[in-house]
Design an enzyme around this catalytic site. Structure first.
Site, mmCIF file in Angstrom:
data_model
loop_
_atom_site.group_PDB
_atom_site.id
_atom_site.type_symbol
_atom_site.label_atom_id
_atom_site.label_comp_id
_atom_site.label_asym_id
_atom_site.label_seq_id
_atom_site.Cartn_x
_atom_site.Cartn_y
_atom_site.Cartn_z
ATOM 1 N N HIS A 158 -7.238 -31.424 -34.191
ATOM 2 C CA HIS A 158 -8.263 -30.457 -33.781
ATOM 3 C C HIS A 158 -9.075 -30.973 -32.601
ATOM 4 O O HIS A 158 -10.303 -30.917 -32.594
ATOM 5 C CB HIS A 158 -9.158 -30.092 -34.952
ATOM 6 N N LYS B 287 0.834 -1.206 0.000
ATOM 7 C CA LYS B 287 0.000 0.000 0.000
ATOM 8 C C LYS B 287 0.869 1.256 0.000
ATOM 9 O O LYS B 287 0.555 2.239 -0.679
ATOM 10 C CB LYS B 287 -0.924 0.003 1.218
#
Length: 523
Positions: free
Chosen positions: A275, A139
């Site tokens: 695929h 912070k």
């Protein structure tokens, strides 16, 4: 404030990797070192002067180490805004010294869970003071640097930080605490409370490789791994050679691995995927024999495919595979001769998993949709002999039963609507992804005829085959297409309102048909 000179650093780490070297570099730049418990001991053993956290706070570490850094002299030193008159006055009044660098990594919660520790031990490995310091320092990143990753230690070894660095450290730190809390929340909800779908579902993912693009070149993509320990899989396989994996490589390779894992305790087996759908699957006395049978099922689709095997690769199999272009080969291992054969194919990716995943393992799958996510348990359904119900007058022969089970296993990994013909431990034809089951049955039969023509066989392998359907036949037409293709046995879930019509058609054709009571849709 851009550059900050580090005058005081607080080091408290669970993973001691690199901490001594960092301490030595900081001390050489005149930084005062403050530390706790085992970290302080490691630094002192290296000959460094270290101030105990209890000396800073005026309180001893207590309650088995649960309380040591939760103190105003720690968090005041982290959160005080430099240059703010009120904050600096408070620091002076309470004899709080500023802390310019915090180095923290957290208790090994995920690792503790993974090794099967007791509930009490798991609870004790929930870090409290560490995340609190991380958040306080992050912070106040305008003045304080926070390090949560040993890979970043070298960036502060010179004794100073820039604002750009501190901002990056802060972002990384909050990601670390978010992932940590997500793992704890998931454990409490799922493992401890037994909630399959908790009110809040948290995913902690770590970015790995940035990919060139996604399914298509205009899409961006990256690979993310689970934040905690993971089981064997494509995500942590060892790549021996070849270009970096693409998005589609990852997707297809995972489909191949999921299917080959179904045969991890079976005979030598080869899966060829294109695929995300299997185009050839076969078992044999050797991997080379299995590869030849799998390849023959659809030699056209096999070009540029993904191959997975359930045994360490040998020279003969490697030589067979390299006769055509193959994108990726996945195996639990490979001998030196096989590796040497693949080395001649620079673009072929060889992935070694070390072991194959358990197909029955629990887990969740997730898919994003507009406005949310769909989450479900893995399709880990397995058939026991007691699940099989023969619904026709004719019982299947022993070989038909074996072929049914083989076809069923493969169909589980074929996109719906899925139809798979199999005979003698090999797929004969695969029909995938059609909008109706009849077309899948016809396409699979056509592929079998085409394969026979290319191989010079007298008849397609669908003659005398078993056919599996991933879901019930809604009409008899799909089953009749299988009869026309030469199938003599059928395995399907059952459950249609027209089951009696389908059973009657099977009886009239002299087929044996098995109901499983389990569906395997894969969209």
């Amino acid at each position: 404030m851009d550059k900050v000179t580090i005058r005081r650093a607080l080091l408290s780490v669970s993973d001691k990797t690199g901490i001594v070297e960092l301490g030595q570099s900081l001390a050489a730049n005149g930084v005062e070192l403050i530390s706790t418990g085992g970290t302080a001991s490691a630094l002192r053993e290296a000959g460094l002067a270290v101030r105990d956290i209890s000396d800073l706070t005026g309180f001893p570490e207590m309650m088995d180490g649960r309380v040591k850094t939760l103190h105003p002299k720690v968090h005041g030193g982290l959160l005080a805004i430099r240059g703010n008159e009120d904050h600096e006055a408070s620091m002076a009044d309470h004899q709080i010294a500023p802390i310019d660098l915090v180095v923290v990594n957290l208790y090994p919660f995920a690792e503790t869970v993974a090794r099967g520790a007791s509930r009490d031990t798991i609870i004790e490995n929930i870090d409290i003071g560490g995340p609190s310091m991380v958040r306080s320092a992050a912070k106040n990143h305008e003045s304080v640097a926070i390090l949560t990753d040993p890979a970043d230690y070298a960036l502060v070894a010179g004794g100073s930080t820039t604002l750009a660095q501190r901002r990056k450290f802060a972002a990384k730190a909050y990601s670390a605490t978010a992932a940590y809390d997500a793992m704890i929340a998931s454990w409490f909800a799922m493992a401890d409370q037994g909630e399959a779908f908790p009110d809040m579902l948290h995913l902690a993912l770590r970015r790995g490789e940035a990919l060139r693009y996604g399914e298509n070149p205009h899409q961006q993509a990256a690979f993310y791994s689970h934040g905690g320990p993971v089981s064997a899989g494509i995500g942590n396989a060892r790549q021996i050679q070849g270009k970096a994996l693409s998005y589609n490589n990852y997707n297809d390779a995972d489909a191949a691995l999921e299917l080959i894992s179904e045969f991890r305790d079976g005979p030598p087996t080869v899966v060829i995927v294109k695929h995300a759908n299997p185009c050839g699957v076969a078992s044999g006395a050797t991997l080379a024999e299995a590869y030849a049978a799998a390849f023959a099922c659809d030699s056209v689709s096999a070009f540029g495919g993904i191959i997975a095997v359930n045994r360490p690769l040998d020279r003969a199999t490697a030589e067979a595979i390299t006769q055509i272009f193959t994108e990726v080969v996945i195996a639990p291992g490979a001998d030196d001769d096989a590796v040497a054969v693949f080395a001649a194919k620079k673009n072929l990716r060889l992935l070694l998993t070390g072991e194959l995943p358990d197909p029955a393992r629990p887990g969740m799958t997730a898919k994003s949709i507009t406005g949310g996510w769909l989450v479900q348990s893995r399709d880990n359904g397995m058939l026991a002999d007691s699940d099989l119900k023969v619904v026709t007058r004719r019982q299947p022969t022993e070989q038909e039963l074996v072929d049914c089970r083989f076809a069923w296993t493969v169909a589980k990994h074929v996109k719906s609507n899925a139809i798979v013909y199999a005979k003698g431990g090999a797929t004969a034809g695969v029909g995938a992804g059609q909008m109706n089951r009849l077309e899948s049955a016809r396409i699979a039969a056509w592929k079998a005829r085409d394969a026979a023509e290319k191989a010079g066989w007298s008849e397609p392998r669908t003659i005398g085959s078993a056919v599996a359907s991933d879901a019930f036949f809604p009409f008899a037409d799909g089953l009749l297409a299988a009869v026309e293709a030469g199938a003599t046995a059928v395995i399907q879930p059952g459950g249609s309102i027209r089951d009696e019509e389908v059973i009657a058609a099977a009886d009239e054709a002299g087929l044996a048909m098995i109901f499983t009571g389990m569906r395997h849709f894969r969209h």
